[in-house]
Design a protein around this motif. Structure first.
Motif, PDB file in Angstrom:
ATOM      1  N   THR A  42       0.443  -1.569  -0.116  1.00 58.77           N
ATOM      2  CA  THR A  42       0.185  -0.315   0.006  1.00 58.77           C
ATOM      3  C   THR A  42       1.390   1.465  -0.110  1.00 58.77           C
ATOM      4  O   THR A  42       0.196   2.374  -0.132  1.00 58.77           O
ATOM      5  CB  THR A  42      -1.059  -0.002   1.334  1.00 58.77           C
ATOM      6  OG1 THR A  42      -0.303  -0.417   2.287  1.00 58.77           O
ATOM      7  CG2 THR A  42      -1.504  -0.817   0.993  1.00 58.77           C
ATOM      8  N   SER A  43       1.673   1.262   0.542  1.00 61.34           N
ATOM      9  CA  SER A  43       3.084   2.218   0.376  1.00 61.34           C
ATOM     10  C   SER A  43       3.535   2.524  -1.148  1.00 61.34           C
ATOM     11  O   SER A  43       4.036   1.216  -2.116  1.00 61.34           O
ATOM     12  CB  SER A  43       4.290   2.105   1.003  1.00 61.34           C
ATOM     13  OG  SER A  43       5.266   3.113   0.870  1.00 61.34           O
ATOM     14  N   THR A  44       3.565   3.431  -1.673  1.00 65.77           N
ATOM     15  CA  THR A  44       3.833   3.603  -3.376  1.00 65.77           C
ATOM     16  C   THR A  44       4.918   3.964  -3.432  1.00 65.77           C
ATOM     17  O   THR A  44       5.883   3.123  -4.146  1.00 65.77           O
ATOM     18  CB  THR A  44       3.014   5.488  -3.578  1.00 65.77           C
ATOM     19  OG1 THR A  44       4.205   5.981  -2.534  1.00 65.77           O
ATOM     20  CG2 THR A  44       1.877   5.828  -3.379  1.00 65.77           C
ATOM     21  N   MET A  45       6.362   3.536  -2.376  1.00 65.41           N
ATOM     22  CA  MET A  45       7.375   3.223  -2.764  1.00 65.41           C
ATOM     23  C   MET A  45       7.728   1.891  -2.668  1.00 65.41           C
ATOM     24  O   MET A  45       8.120   1.566  -3.395  1.00 65.41           O
ATOM     25  CB  MET A  45       8.417   3.747  -0.884  1.00 65.41           C
ATOM     26  CG  MET A  45       9.391   3.803  -0.361  1.00 65.41           C
ATOM     27  SD  MET A  45      10.412   3.448   0.501  1.00 65.41           S
ATOM     28  CE  MET A  45      10.346   1.999   1.419  1.00 65.41           C
ATOM     29  N   VAL A  46       7.044   0.860  -1.891  1.00 63.04           N
ATOM     30  CA  VAL A  46       7.564  -0.313  -2.149  1.00 63.04           C
ATOM     31  C   VAL A  46       7.074  -0.648  -3.135  1.00 63.04           C
ATOM     32  O   VAL A  46       7.079  -1.577  -3.995  1.00 63.04           O
ATOM     33  CB  VAL A  46       6.732  -0.213  -0.563  1.00 63.04           C
ATOM     34  CG1 VAL A  46       6.809  -1.916  -0.739  1.00 63.04           C
ATOM     35  CG2 VAL A  46       7.432  -0.146  -0.024  1.00 63.04           C
ATOM     36  N   LEU A  47       5.169  -0.343  -3.740  1.00 60.05           N
ATOM     37  CA  LEU A  47       4.619  -0.716  -4.727  1.00 60.05           C
ATOM     38  C   LEU A  47       5.451  -0.397  -6.064  1.00 60.05           C
ATOM     39  O   LEU A  47       5.733  -1.269  -6.946  1.00 60.05           O
ATOM     40  CB  LEU A  47       3.268  -0.318  -4.682  1.00 60.05           C
ATOM     41  CG  LEU A  47       2.926  -0.766  -6.238  1.00 60.05           C
ATOM     42  CD1 LEU A  47       2.439  -2.000  -5.708  1.00 60.05           C
ATOM     43  CD2 LEU A  47       0.974   0.202  -6.238  1.00 60.05           C
ATOM     44  N   PHE A  48       6.190   0.753  -5.780  1.00 57.97           N
ATOM     45  CA  PHE A  48       7.110   1.278  -6.824  1.00 57.97           C
ATOM     46  C   PHE A  48       7.923   0.051  -7.208  1.00 57.97           C
ATOM     47  O   PHE A  48       8.282  -0.248  -8.504  1.00 57.97           O
ATOM     48  CB  PHE A  48       7.419   2.992  -6.881  1.00 57.97           C
ATOM     49  CG  PHE A  48       8.492   2.883  -8.468  1.00 57.97           C
ATOM     50  CD1 PHE A  48       7.746   3.826  -9.307  1.00 57.97           C
ATOM     51  CD2 PHE A  48      10.043   2.925  -7.905  1.00 57.97           C
ATOM     52  CE1 PHE A  48       8.908   3.704 -10.381  1.00 57.97           C
ATOM     53  CE2 PHE A  48      11.099   2.978  -9.407  1.00 57.97           C
ATOM     54  CZ  PHE A  48      10.432   3.390  -9.764  1.00 57.97           C
ATOM     55  N   ALA A  49       8.692   0.095  -6.237  1.00 62.23           N
ATOM     56  CA  ALA A  49      10.148  -0.774  -6.014  1.00 62.23           C
ATOM     57  C   ALA A  49       9.789  -2.422  -6.305  1.00 62.23           C
ATOM     58  O   ALA A  49      10.543  -3.485  -7.912  1.00 62.23           O
ATOM     59  CB  ALA A  49      10.767  -0.791  -4.697  1.00 62.23           C
ATOM     60  N   ALA A  50       8.241  -2.648  -5.875  1.00 61.69           N
ATOM     61  CA  ALA A  50       7.809  -4.236  -6.150  1.00 61.69           C
ATOM     62  C   ALA A  50       8.055  -4.197  -8.059  1.00 61.69           C
ATOM     63  O   ALA A  50       7.813  -5.494  -8.941  1.00 61.69           O
ATOM     64  CB  ALA A  50       6.816  -4.366  -5.441  1.00 61.69           C
ATOM     65  N   VAL A  51       6.615  -3.051  -8.460  1.00 56.53           N
ATOM     66  CA  VAL A  51       6.746  -3.510 -10.227  1.00 56.53           C
ATOM     67  C   VAL A  51       7.955  -3.233 -10.523  1.00 56.53           C
ATOM     68  O   VAL A  51       8.345  -3.710 -12.102  1.00 56.53           O
ATOM     69  CB  VAL A  51       5.819  -2.223 -10.365  1.00 56.53           C
ATOM     70  CG1 VAL A  51       5.449  -1.955 -11.351  1.00 56.53           C
ATOM     71  CG2 VAL A  51       4.654  -2.441  -9.865  1.00 56.53           C
ATOM     72  N   HIS A  52       8.824  -1.948 -10.188  1.00 57.40           N
ATOM     73  CA  HIS A  52      10.288  -2.446 -11.195  1.00 57.40           C
ATOM     74  C   HIS A  52      10.979  -3.660 -11.092  1.00 57.40           C
ATOM     75  O   HIS A  52      11.201  -4.100 -12.033  1.00 57.40           O
ATOM     76  CB  HIS A  52      11.012  -0.943 -10.235  1.00 57.40           C
ATOM     77  CG  HIS A  52      12.452  -1.257 -10.767  1.00 57.40           C
ATOM     78  ND1 HIS A  52      13.359  -2.137 -10.428  1.00 57.40           N
ATOM     79  CD2 HIS A  52      12.755  -0.621 -12.171  1.00 57.40           C
ATOM     80  CE1 HIS A  52      14.663  -1.770 -11.143  1.00 57.40           C
ATOM     81  NE2 HIS A  52      14.081  -0.940 -12.082  1.00 57.40           N
ATOM     82  N   ALA A  53      11.205  -4.149  -9.961  1.00 58.73           N
ATOM     83  CA  ALA A  53      11.948  -5.588  -9.666  1.00 58.73           C
ATOM     84  C   ALA A  53      10.548  -6.573 -10.870  1.00 58.73           C
ATOM     85  O   ALA A  53      11.576  -7.414 -11.604  1.00 58.73           O
ATOM     86  CB  ALA A  53      11.384  -5.966  -8.441  1.00 58.73           C
ATOM     87  N   ALA A  54       9.284  -6.572 -10.880  1.00 66.04           N
ATOM     88  CA  ALA A  54       8.828  -7.362 -11.789  1.00 66.04           C
ATOM     89  C   ALA A  54       9.627  -7.260 -13.279  1.00 66.04           C
ATOM     90  O   ALA A  54       9.590  -8.025 -14.166  1.00 66.04           O
ATOM     91  CB  ALA A  54       7.644  -7.314 -11.298  1.00 66.04           C
TER      92      ALA A  54
END
Length: 337
Positions: free
Chosen positions: A73-85
């Protein structure tokens, strides 16, 4: 067109990837650490356009094992997770298995020792102290640092460089790729304004702090630029005490130069003065150092209450929760000491 709310899906990362394929905007919740939770509207391309620069900043590429301790739910974490994928990295739940991580300064302080040596850590936050950076370097971690906001995305970053005898430490914050930065006196003195292709499209529902002036935008964070390097003082959270308004960031900036452990400056209610400044620190040896540094501040900016805690409470996004500190430690005081 309907905007996708990733947290309403079983797999928020896949929801973002699907939105990108469909050309659908995202509706992302802010952390709520500086006010009410709001929803930010942005195109997926405003993220995808940052991926190459973020790969260089974070070191994350195909085969990397990325630890992201915060919620999606954190935009920082979601961005990093999407980038990783997108780049072919995998996320791991155990920090001991990580080759890379994305953390807030508070998470690096509290959990950095769990990471293997040579882990590359991208630290997301307004301020990363030299003390914390050198402590991470002593553990063998490579640290890069960036500052941004949910509405603005990336604003400034510092890639690692090698300091003589100190290991890999980041240089100062400079504009992120494709971003211009200016300091203005509106909406308040020292406000950071940016011109960037990654600024959001506005809010989904209740308005927030984002202000625009043509192609430029700000969320009200304050800072200064010296020799091309951006020093971020943070969102101007303020305490009004005995009729004086004190920006917490100004007090923290002075105390951070001497602290060895985590600490936070916050307000506590006072029956006479309305509020008083308080400091909560974790390392008991820090209090005399912080008190000495505080004596260099104007009288209006000096903390009156000094507390210790075993740990500082964090929000789900990994930031120090000042409201929780005031709630846990604060009862209405009749006098300051």
């Amino acid at each position: 067109m309907h905007a996708v709310r990733p947290e309403e899906h079983a797999d928020p990362v896949e929801a973002v990837l699907a939105a990108h394929r469909a050309g659908t905007r995202l509706s992302l919740a802010t952390s709520g650490t500086t006010g009410a939770v709001r929803r930010v509207l942005r195109s997926t391309q405003s993220w995808w356009g940052s991926f190459a620069a973020y790969s260089e900043l974070s070191g994350v590429a195909a085969g990397a094992r990325v630890w992201l301790p915060g919620p999606l739910t954190s935009t920082m974490v979601l961005f990093a997770a999407v980038h990783a994928a997108v780049v072919g990295a995998t996320r791991v739940d155990d920090p001991g298995e990580a080759t890379h991580a994305c953390l807030t300064p508070a998470q690096l302080e509290m959990r950095g020792a769990e990471l293997p040596r040579e882990t590359w850590v991208a630290v997301a936050g307004a301020a990363l102290s030299k003390r914390l950076t050198l402590r991470a370097a002593a553990r063998g971690l490579t640290v890069s640092h960036y500052y941004g906001a949910a509405e603005l995305s990336f604003v400034a970053a510092s890639a690692p460089r090698r300091n003589e005898g100190a290991g890999p430490v980041p240089a100062g914050l400079r504009p992120f790729a494709g971003v211009e930065i200016a300091i203005r006196d509106t909406p308040g003195p020292g406000s950071i304004w940016v011109r960037s292709p990654s600024v959001c499209d506005g809010y989904d529902g209740a308005p927030g702090p984002l202000r625009r002036d043509g192609e430029w935008a700000t969320v009200g964070d304050v800072g200064r630029i010296r020799h091309g390097v951006l020093e971020v003082l943070g969102r101007p959270d303020a305490v009004t005490t005995a009729g004086a308004t004190v920006l917490l960031a100004e007090v923290e900036a002075v105390l951070a130069g001497v602290a060895e452990g985590p600490f936070a400056v916050h307000g506590l209610p006072h029956a006479v003065f309305g509020e008083v400044l308080a400091v909560t620190c974790v390392d008991p040896a820090d209090e005399p150092r912080l008190r000495a540094a505080a004596r260099t501040l104007p009288a209006s900016h000096r903390p009156r209450i000094w507390r210790r805690a075993d740990t500082l409470p964090l929000t789900p996004a990994g930031k120090v929760d000042r409201a929780a500190l005031a709630s846990v430690l604060g009862t209405t005081l009749g006098g300051a000491r």
